[in-house]
Design a protein around this motif. Structure first.
Motif, mmCIF file in Angstrom:
data_model
loop_
_atom_site.group_PDB
_atom_site.id
_atom_site.type_symbol
_atom_site.label_atom_id
_atom_site.label_comp_id
_atom_site.label_asym_id
_atom_site.label_seq_id
_atom_site.Cartn_x
_atom_site.Cartn_y
_atom_site.Cartn_z
ATOM 1 N N GLN A 9 0.814 -1.214 0.000
ATOM 2 C CA GLN A 9 0.000 0.000 0.000
ATOM 3 C C GLN A 9 0.846 1.262 0.000
ATOM 4 O O GLN A 9 0.385 2.308 -0.406
ATOM 5 N N THR A 10 2.082 1.207 0.444
ATOM 6 C CA THR A 10 2.916 2.402 0.444
ATOM 7 C C THR A 10 3.472 2.717 -0.937
ATOM 8 O O THR A 10 4.119 3.731 -1.117
ATOM 9 N N ASP A 11 3.218 1.862 -1.940
ATOM 10 C CA ASP A 11 3.626 2.181 -3.302
ATOM 11 C C ASP A 11 2.855 3.371 -3.850
ATOM 12 O O ASP A 11 3.352 4.107 -4.677
ATOM 13 N N TYR A 12 1.621 3.554 -3.424
ATOM 14 C CA TYR A 12 0.826 4.663 -3.931
ATOM 15 C C TYR A 12 0.444 5.671 -2.850
ATOM 16 O O TYR A 12 -0.069 6.731 -3.152
ATOM 17 N N ILE A 13 0.663 5.367 -1.606
ATOM 18 C CA ILE A 13 0.408 6.312 -0.522
ATOM 19 C C ILE A 13 1.753 6.834 -0.040
ATOM 20 O O ILE A 13 2.591 6.067 0.411
ATOM 21 N N LYS A 14 1.943 8.127 -0.173
ATOM 22 C CA LYS A 14 3.233 8.716 0.168
ATOM 23 C C LYS A 14 3.433 8.898 1.667
ATOM 24 O O LYS A 14 4.536 8.886 2.156
ATOM 25 N N TRP A 15 2.342 9.086 2.394
ATOM 26 C CA TRP A 15 2.437 9.312 3.835
ATOM 27 C C TRP A 15 1.321 8.536 4.519
ATOM 28 O O TRP A 15 0.160 8.666 4.167
ATOM 29 N N VAL A 16 1.670 7.706 5.470
ATOM 30 C CA VAL A 16 0.688 6.906 6.199
ATOM 31 C C VAL A 16 0.650 7.409 7.633
ATOM 32 O O VAL A 16 1.647 7.325 8.348
ATOM 33 N N PRO A 17 -0.491 7.964 8.068
ATOM 34 C CA PRO A 17 -0.585 8.472 9.443
ATOM 35 C C PRO A 17 -0.456 7.348 10.470
ATOM 36 O O PRO A 17 -0.876 6.229 10.229
ATOM 37 N N LYS A 18 0.089 7.680 11.601
ATOM 38 C CA LYS A 18 0.169 6.741 12.720
ATOM 39 C C LYS A 18 -1.246 6.504 13.258
ATOM 40 O O LYS A 18 -2.132 7.345 13.108
ATOM 41 N N PRO A 19 -1.497 5.348 13.895
ATOM 42 C CA PRO A 19 -2.849 5.036 14.392
ATOM 43 C C PRO A 19 -3.440 6.105 15.317
ATOM 44 O O PRO A 19 -4.632 6.403 15.210
ATOM 45 N N ASP A 20 -2.654 6.707 16.202
ATOM 46 C CA ASP A 20 -3.195 7.745 17.090
ATOM 47 C C ASP A 20 -3.684 8.957 16.307
ATOM 48 O O ASP A 20 -4.735 9.525 16.602
#
Length: 92
Positions: A9-20
């Protein structure tokens, strides 16, 4: 040789928010959606949004999360995503 990623999924999402942060963003989204009757938060990135409320199996506590959805005739198709995080959302 190309470097292979461990989470596709990080191939197309540049920034993944932390769960909090995802939880805080979700609470803000639900609040704005409810205060404006869906005027704010009813659409995001050209996707229709709904509020899904589930009740915890152990706690009995109601929890509401914003979700994108599609229509398939009279049915709703929900996207069970945790904002690009590698684990599934708790309600799935």
């Amino acid at each position: 040789m190309t470097k292979q990623r461990t989470t596709p999924q990080t191939d197309y999402i540049k920034w993944v928010p932390k769960p909090d942060l995802m939880k805080r963003m979700g609470r803000w989204h639900v609040t704005m959606y409810r205060l404006t009757g869906g005027l704010l938060g009813g659409r995001m990135d050209s996707l229709d949004m709904l509020l899904l409320t589930t009740v915890g199996r152990k706690t009995g506590q109601a929890r509401t999360v914003p979700l994108p959805y599609y229509r398939d005739g009279e049915s709703y198709v929900l996207i069970a995503s945790y904002g690009g995080n590698p684990r599934n959302p708790a309600w799935l």
